[in-house]
Design an enzyme around this catalytic site. Structure first.
Site, PDB file in Angstrom:
ATOM      1  N   GLU A  51     118.017  90.125 -63.410  1.00  0.00           N
ATOM      2  CA  GLU A  51     117.021  89.768 -64.405  1.00  0.00           C
ATOM      3  C   GLU A  51     117.323  88.327 -64.821  1.00  0.00           C
ATOM      4  O   GLU A  51     118.469  88.024 -65.182  1.00  0.00           O
ATOM      5  CB  GLU A  51     117.113  90.695 -65.623  1.00  0.00           C
ATOM      6  CG  GLU A  51     116.050  90.336 -66.644  1.00  0.00           C
ATOM      7  CD  GLU A  51     116.063  91.192 -67.906  1.00  0.00           C
ATOM      8  OE1 GLU A  51     116.863  92.134 -67.997  1.00  0.00           O
ATOM      9  OE2 GLU A  51     115.242  90.879 -68.787  1.00  0.00           O
ATOM     10  N   ARG A  80     130.327  99.514 -62.347  1.00  0.00           N
ATOM     11  CA  ARG A  80     130.363  98.131 -62.825  1.00  0.00           C
ATOM     12  C   ARG A  80     131.778  97.624 -62.707  1.00  0.00           C
ATOM     13  O   ARG A  80     132.736  98.356 -62.912  1.00  0.00           O
ATOM     14  CB  ARG A  80     130.004  98.097 -64.315  1.00  0.00           C
ATOM     15  CG  ARG A  80     128.575  98.032 -64.625  1.00  0.00           C
ATOM     16  CD  ARG A  80     128.396  97.846 -66.126  1.00  0.00           C
ATOM     17  NE  ARG A  80     127.802  96.555 -66.390  1.00  0.00           N
ATOM     18  CZ  ARG A  80     126.525  96.274 -66.143  1.00  0.00           C
ATOM     19  NH1 ARG A  80     125.721  97.170 -65.643  1.00  0.00           N
ATOM     20  NH2 ARG A  80     126.045  95.072 -66.395  1.00  0.00           N
ATOM     21  N   LYS A  93     125.592  89.480 -69.774  1.00  0.00           N
ATOM     22  CA  LYS A  93     124.824  88.269 -70.072  1.00  0.00           C
ATOM     23  C   LYS A  93     124.568  88.131 -71.564  1.00  0.00           C
ATOM     24  O   LYS A  93     124.603  87.029 -72.101  1.00  0.00           O
ATOM     25  CB  LYS A  93     123.497  88.306 -69.301  1.00  0.00           C
ATOM     26  CG  LYS A  93     123.658  87.910 -67.848  1.00  0.00           C
ATOM     27  CD  LYS A  93     122.351  88.012 -67.090  1.00  0.00           C
ATOM     28  CE  LYS A  93     122.033  89.442 -66.800  1.00  0.00           C
ATOM     29  NZ  LYS A  93     120.851  89.647 -65.952  1.00  0.00           N
TER      30      LYS A  93
END
Ligand code: ATP
Ligand code: MG
Ligand code: MG
Length: 554
Positions: free
Chosen positions: A33, A260, A270
């Site tokens: 994204e 992750r 982020k």
């Protein structure tokens, strides 16, 4: 070549090939994204997906998941492209979820016509209550049985911008009693009167991630859509959405999950990295203390070291914390092979060789990299007055102090053997000069008997008259805690290390005067350093990438 054990992701692919999926149909994607810069966690996902692309000779798309115009920007798109390329990967197609907005809209209209979606006009609070809990079923919305005509009309007017944000949403009509909360009539579209970095003001409604992602995979004919574990419960919805449109002419994408990757003493999110930037704990996304790819790059990390790191830690089925020392090991290993050795003194004390003629200078041969014969030699200037590191001298030492003391000998790297004779101190008792004598026959590499004498200790140095001054930035961990964002009731910012940056003046051998941005060196006995982008021809600026674990011996 060596046969490596297959990881569980490769096993999934192999199994599919065994069951009839043609290898030609394999296709992967990396789907960031564009709401921030890539970090070291993304590098794992990049290495996984692009690595599979290389291994199976399959295309890998770079897909921007740009469905939330409130947080996404062109700056981030550009940075992501730059970082993926810098890491050494090439995508087959540059794709955007926003390219599919019309197709997604058309499919949503089909859903409405088939009674698979409806417009809900309640407040989000009302809907949250009806949603139920993991242990209690949800309750149907009073709008769930709106007529197809009414739904079509409302949905079109949502799209045309007739309604304010939050007044209506489009929901998939699935099952309010599902044990999977995500299946309780999930949202497909919400109204957002926001400017989108690619589609401008064309759209007033935007698809949700769950709705856009699987269908984007389908449109791009992605065979395997790998994502992180938090999407495991979304898989059922991913499949449900695909079931509605799948016509078996194309490959049916398959979502599978891996853990992750978290790195110690930093954050890989982020949102949190943005907070560090906004609150000025760091100087931007590419601050060398950041866990971003661009920060690591500026810090002096090489693409190979990051790829190596990702491949070393591999992929896992469970979340775990990787110690930052693993990353540091990878960059040391790479730079040890490739970085030219130079001499620099960062905490200088003056050394005077009393029996070396005043005004004389010699240009001595220095090997650039003993790990790389082709790297050759350079000349370094030697003279009567040098700098050495303050910590390399003690007036008297006991035990294993293999550096300079009074009455003892050490070698100056690439130069002569010297012997400590006396010191000069200021009124406060600080040493301002160390006086030594040198053995005139002991020049390194000269072949004389004296040059082969063994002395315990070799020091680096620079000639004061020839040294260039540079700004040197020394970094420490950005957080004092190993997992700053895992403490209940405490904000991760509470663990920011107030001493993560120290700026000093260093004295460098003159061969460094033309060093360019991103050039990398080993400052002997000190660590690996790279030229920062703030460097100018008037003033060099170096970042310490990582300290040396081991010191060399001669
Ligand atoms: P963030 O919380 O940092 O925004 P994200 O998962 O929302 O992370 P995306 O841009 O959606 O960020 O991520 C793109 C891809 O990278 C996704 O497939 C995601 O699962 C993967 N990814 C993100 N963070 C990590 C991580 N720490 N380790 C491994 N893969 C990751
Ligand atoms: Mg995401
Ligand atoms: Mg995110």
């Amino acid at each position: 070549s060596e046969e490596k054990a297959l990881n569980f992701i490769e096993q999934i692919i192999e199994e599919d090939i065994k069951n009839g999926l043609s290898q030609q149909k394999l296709r992967f994607r990396f789907p960031p994204e564009p709401n921030g810069y890539l970090h070291i966690g993304h590098a794992s996902s990049i290495a996984l997906n692009f690595g599979l692309g290389i291994d199976y000779q399959a295309p890998v798309n770079l897909r921007f998941d740009d469905t939330n115009p409130a947080k996404e920007e062109q700056e981030f798109v550009d940075a992501i492209k730059r970082d993926v390329q810098w890491l050494g990967y090439q995508w087959a197609h540059e794709c955007y979820a926003s390219d599919y907005f019309q197709q997604l809209y058309d499919w949503a209209v089909e859903f409405i016509k088939k009674g698979k979606a409806y417009v809900d006009s309640q407040t989000s609070e009302e809907m949250a209550i009806q949603k139920g809990t993991p242990t209690t079923p949800g309750v149907d919305s009073p709008y769930r049985n709106r007529s197809v005509e009414e739904n079509l009309d409302l949905f079109e007017r949502m799209k045309n911008g007739e309604f304010p944000e939050g007044s209506h949403i489009l929901r998939a009509k699935i099952d309010m009693k599902s044990t999977n909360m995500l299946m309780r009539d999930p949202i497909m579209y919400r109204i957002l009167h926001k400017h989108h970095h690619r589609t401008g003001n064309d759209w007033k409604i935007y698809p949700m991630y769950d709705w856009a992602h699987g269908e984007s995979d389908y449109l791009e004919e992605i065979s395997h859509s790998f994502c992180t574990l938090e999407f495991l419960p979304h898989r059922e919805l991913y499949d449900w959405f695909l079931d509605q449109i799948y016509d078996d002419k194309k490959v049916r994408p398959k979502q599978r999950e891996f853990a992750r990757r978290n790195l110690s003493h930093t954050v890989v999110s982020k949102r949190k990295l943005l907070k560090l930037v906004e609150d000025k704990h760091v100087n931007g996304w590419d601050d060398p203390r950041m866990s971003t790819v661009s920060g690591l790059r500026r810090r002096g990390y090489t693409p190979a070291s990051i790829r190596n790191f990702a491949n070393t830690i591999g992929i896992a089925k469970r979340d775990n914390l990787i110690d930052v020392s693993v990353l540091e090991f990878c960059i040391r290993e790479d730079l040890n092979k490739t970085a030219p050795r130079v001499m620099a003194v960062l905490d200088p004390v003056k050394l005077v060789i009393t029996n070396y003629p005043e005004g004389k200078e010699e240009w001595l041969d220095a090997e650039n990299n003993q790990e790389d014969e082709s790297a050759g030699f350079r000349k370094v200037p030697f003279s009567r007055e040098l700098y050495i590191e303050r910590e390399d001298f003690l007036e008297e030492a006991t035990g294993k102090f293999f550096r300079l003391t009074l009455g003892k000998e050490v070698r100056l790297k690439n130069a002569y053997i010297i012997k400590g004779e006396s010191v000069v101190k200021d009124a406060a008792g600080n040493i301002t000069e160390i006086h030594v004598t040198y053995d005139t026959d002991s020049l390194s590499g000269s072949g004389t008997e004296a040059s082969q004498r063994k002395v315990s200790g070799t020091l680096h140095w620079v000639s004061i008259a020839h040294a260039i001054e540079a700004e040197v930035r020394l970094y420490d961990r950005l957080f004092t805690d190993e997992s700053p964002d895992t403490h209940k009731g405490k904000d991760f910012l509470e663990f920011v290390n107030p001493n993560s940056l120290q700026v000093i003046t260093g004295y460098l051998e003159p061969s460094l005067k033309d060093a360019k941005n991103e050039d990398k060196f080993q400052f002997q006995r000190l660590g690996y350093f790279t030229v920062d982008k703030d460097s100018t021809s008037e003033k060099l600026v170096f970042n310490r990438t990582v300290a040396l674990k081991d010191t060399w011996e001669e």
